[in-house]
Design a protein around this motif. Structure first.
Motif, PDB file in Angstrom:
ATOM      1  N   GLY A 142      -5.154   6.787   2.663  1.00  0.00           N
ATOM      2  CA  GLY A 142      -4.221   5.710   2.970  1.00  0.00           C
ATOM      3  C   GLY A 142      -4.807   4.611   3.830  1.00  0.00           C
ATOM      4  N   THR A 143      -5.538   4.980   4.888  1.00  0.00           N
ATOM      5  CA  THR A 143      -6.067   3.937   5.774  1.00  0.00           C
ATOM      6  C   THR A 143      -7.165   3.133   5.078  1.00  0.00           C
ATOM      7  OG1 THR A 143      -7.447   5.668   6.786  1.00  0.00           O
ATOM      8  CG2 THR A 143      -5.427   5.048   7.935  1.00  0.00           C
ATOM      9  N   ARG A 144      -7.892   3.775   4.177  1.00  0.00           N
ATOM     10  CA  ARG A 144      -8.920   3.045   3.407  1.00  0.00           C
ATOM     11  C   ARG A 144      -8.249   2.015   2.491  1.00  0.00           C
ATOM     12  NH1 ARG A 144     -11.045   5.054  -1.877  1.00  0.00           N
ATOM     13  NH2 ARG A 144     -12.642   3.575  -2.554  1.00  0.00           N
ATOM     14  N   ALA A 145      -7.142   2.393   1.870  1.00  0.00           N
ATOM     15  CA  ALA A 145      -6.448   1.452   0.972  1.00  0.00           C
ATOM     16  C   ALA A 145      -5.932   0.249   1.755  1.00  0.00           C
ATOM     17  CB  ALA A 145      -5.304   2.172   0.264  1.00  0.00           C
ATOM     18  N   VAL A 171       7.527   6.304   9.739  1.00  0.00           N
ATOM     19  CA  VAL A 171       8.218   7.159  10.717  1.00  0.00           C
ATOM     20  C   VAL A 171       7.758   6.817  12.136  1.00  0.00           C
ATOM     21  CG1 VAL A 171       8.470   9.546  11.545  1.00  0.00           C
ATOM     22  CG2 VAL A 171       8.657   9.039   9.102  1.00  0.00           C
ATOM     23  N   ALA A 172       6.472   6.588  12.305  1.00  0.00           N
ATOM     24  CA  ALA A 172       5.940   6.268  13.642  1.00  0.00           C
ATOM     25  C   ALA A 172       6.605   5.020  14.211  1.00  0.00           C
ATOM     26  CB  ALA A 172       4.431   6.075  13.568  1.00  0.00           C
ATOM     27  N   VAL A 212       0.857  -1.193   0.000  1.00  0.00           N
ATOM     28  CA  VAL A 212       0.000   0.000   0.000  1.00  0.00           C
ATOM     29  C   VAL A 212       0.887   1.235   0.000  1.00  0.00           C
ATOM     30  CG1 VAL A 212      -1.717   1.326   1.304  1.00  0.00           C
ATOM     31  CG2 VAL A 212      -1.939  -1.168   1.103  1.00  0.00           C
ATOM     32  N   ILE A 213       0.584   2.132  -0.929  1.00  0.00           N
ATOM     33  CA  ILE A 213       1.418   3.313  -1.178  1.00  0.00           C
ATOM     34  C   ILE A 213       0.580   4.584  -1.023  1.00  0.00           C
ATOM     35  CG2 ILE A 213       2.776   4.533  -2.918  1.00  0.00           C
ATOM     36  CD1 ILE A 213       3.155   1.746  -4.311  1.00  0.00           C
ATOM     37  N   ASP A 214       0.995   5.407  -0.050  1.00  0.00           N
ATOM     38  CA  ASP A 214       0.376   6.737   0.102  1.00  0.00           C
ATOM     39  C   ASP A 214       1.499   7.671   0.558  1.00  0.00           C
ATOM     40  OD1 ASP A 214      -2.552   8.092   1.799  1.00  0.00           O
ATOM     41  OD2 ASP A 214      -0.947   9.029   0.657  1.00  0.00           O
ATOM     42  N   ILE A 215       2.295   8.040  -0.431  1.00  0.00           N
ATOM     43  CA  ILE A 215       3.557   8.753  -0.154  1.00  0.00           C
ATOM     44  C   ILE A 215       3.323  10.072   0.580  1.00  0.00           C
ATOM     45  CG2 ILE A 215       5.527   9.919  -1.289  1.00  0.00           C
ATOM     46  CD1 ILE A 215       5.594   6.787  -1.204  1.00  0.00           C
ATOM     47  N   LEU A 216       2.289  10.801   0.196  1.00  0.00           N
ATOM     48  CA  LEU A 216       2.003  12.092   0.855  1.00  0.00           C
ATOM     49  C   LEU A 216       0.671  11.966   1.585  1.00  0.00           C
ATOM     50  CD1 LEU A 216       2.962  14.512  -2.071  1.00  0.00           C
ATOM     51  CD2 LEU A 216       4.403  13.742  -0.189  1.00  0.00           C
ATOM     52  N   ARG A 217       0.544  11.418   2.752  1.00  0.00           N
ATOM     53  CA  ARG A 217       1.648  11.134   3.629  1.00  0.00           C
ATOM     54  C   ARG A 217       1.435   9.850   4.455  1.00  0.00           C
ATOM     55  NH1 ARG A 217       0.449  16.714   6.465  1.00  0.00           N
ATOM     56  NH2 ARG A 217      -1.610  15.837   6.034  1.00  0.00           N
ATOM     57  N   ALA A 218       0.323   9.166   4.323  1.00  0.00           N
ATOM     58  CA  ALA A 218      -0.032   8.138   5.320  1.00  0.00           C
ATOM     59  C   ALA A 218       1.022   7.041   5.456  1.00  0.00           C
ATOM     60  CB  ALA A 218      -1.384   7.523   4.964  1.00  0.00           C
ATOM     61  N   THR A 219       1.476   6.437   4.339  1.00  0.00           N
ATOM     62  CA  THR A 219       2.420   5.316   4.522  1.00  0.00           C
ATOM     63  C   THR A 219       3.792   5.827   4.969  1.00  0.00           C
ATOM     64  OG1 THR A 219       2.856   5.317   2.114  1.00  0.00           O
ATOM     65  CG2 THR A 219       1.216   3.762   2.957  1.00  0.00           C
TER      66      THR A 219
END
Ligand code: MLT
Length: 243
Positions: A105-108, A39-40, A27-34
């Motif tokens: 991102g969280t939906r994906a 980082v978290a 799953v890819i959401d570069i700006l910014r979820a993944t």
């Protein structure tokens, strides 16, 4: 040889569901979820629960979880955190569990739950992720979260980067993946410069969060490998097979 395919929007995900139980989804959401999720975990988060709504995230606060919610690029008022990777500092997230909801991102992640493995991909952990995909040697779906089912540049540019790193180990005949590789090759010399035209980067400018772009482009700086499994994300313990 196993295949790589790229899904450039969640609206096309249904075309790739056949055999998904045997495939690895990135799953890819570069700006910014993944990027934020990587980082978290690098900063010590214990677990991240991707939820569909701010209300679900808020409900977890009562159980001691950090509640993080972003909609349209902004932190939802009243929440501990939004979706900026710069806010997931060690002193904020180390040892904590985080309930997170974002626009795309969280939906994906939740859409991918039937896959054999669901990995969280970003520029920051790309090489670690590739090492694992090569070791596991299964068909791979690169799933771009996009923007509200629309195509976005940054996610497909990253899919092209990942596919380029994997190209010697996988068969790539899928037009979307071939196009993603070409798009990455167009952007590679100056990723930050290329992405100035991206709609989400322009959204960042209007929200005065331009510095998040640089934080999301720090290539191969983290060796985390977050995996979404049984409804939540944890950092999988992985050491590449010595080549
Ligand atoms: C998303 O998850 O949709 C994006 O990361 C939105 C954002 O954080 O700006």
């Amino acid at each position: 040889m196993h295949q790589i395919e790229t899904i450039i929007s969640p609206a096309l995900f249904h075309l790739h569901e056949e055999g998904i139980a045997h495939k690895h989804v990135v799953v890819i959401d570069i700006l910014r979820a993944t990027t934020t999720i990587c980082v978290a975990f690098a900063n010590g988060a214990r677990e991240i629960l991707p939820v569909a709504s701010p209300e679900e995230a808020a409900a977890m606060q009562k159980q001691g979880w950090i509640a993080a919610a972003e909609r349209n690029g902004e932190t939802v008022p009243g929440f501990d955190l939004g979706n900026s990777p710069q806010d997931y500092r060690v002193e904020t997230v180390s040892g904590r569990k985080i309930a997170l909801t974002t626009t795309n991102g969280t939906r994906a992640l939740q859409m991918s739950s039937a896959a054999s493995h669901v990995w969280v991909g970003s520029f920051l952990n790309a090489q670690t992720l590739c090492d694992r995909l090569i070791d596991d040697n299964r068909d791979v779906l690169l799933f771009c979260a996009g923007w509200k089912d629309k195509f976005n540049l940054e996610d497909t540019v990253f899919a092209g980067y990942l596919a380029s790193l994997l190209s010697e180990h996988f068969s790539i005949t899928d037009d979307a993946t071939l196009a993603a590789i070409d798009l990455y090759n167009l952007a590679a010399a100056d990723l930050k410069g290329y992405l100035q035209k991206a709609s989400h980067v322009n959204r960042f400018k209007s929200l005065h969060i331009e510095t998040d772009l640089e934080a999301c482009l720090k290539l191969n700086t983290l060796s985390v490998l977050p995996e979404f499994r049984s409804g939540s994300i944890q950092n999988s313990q992985y050491a590449p097979t010595q080549s």
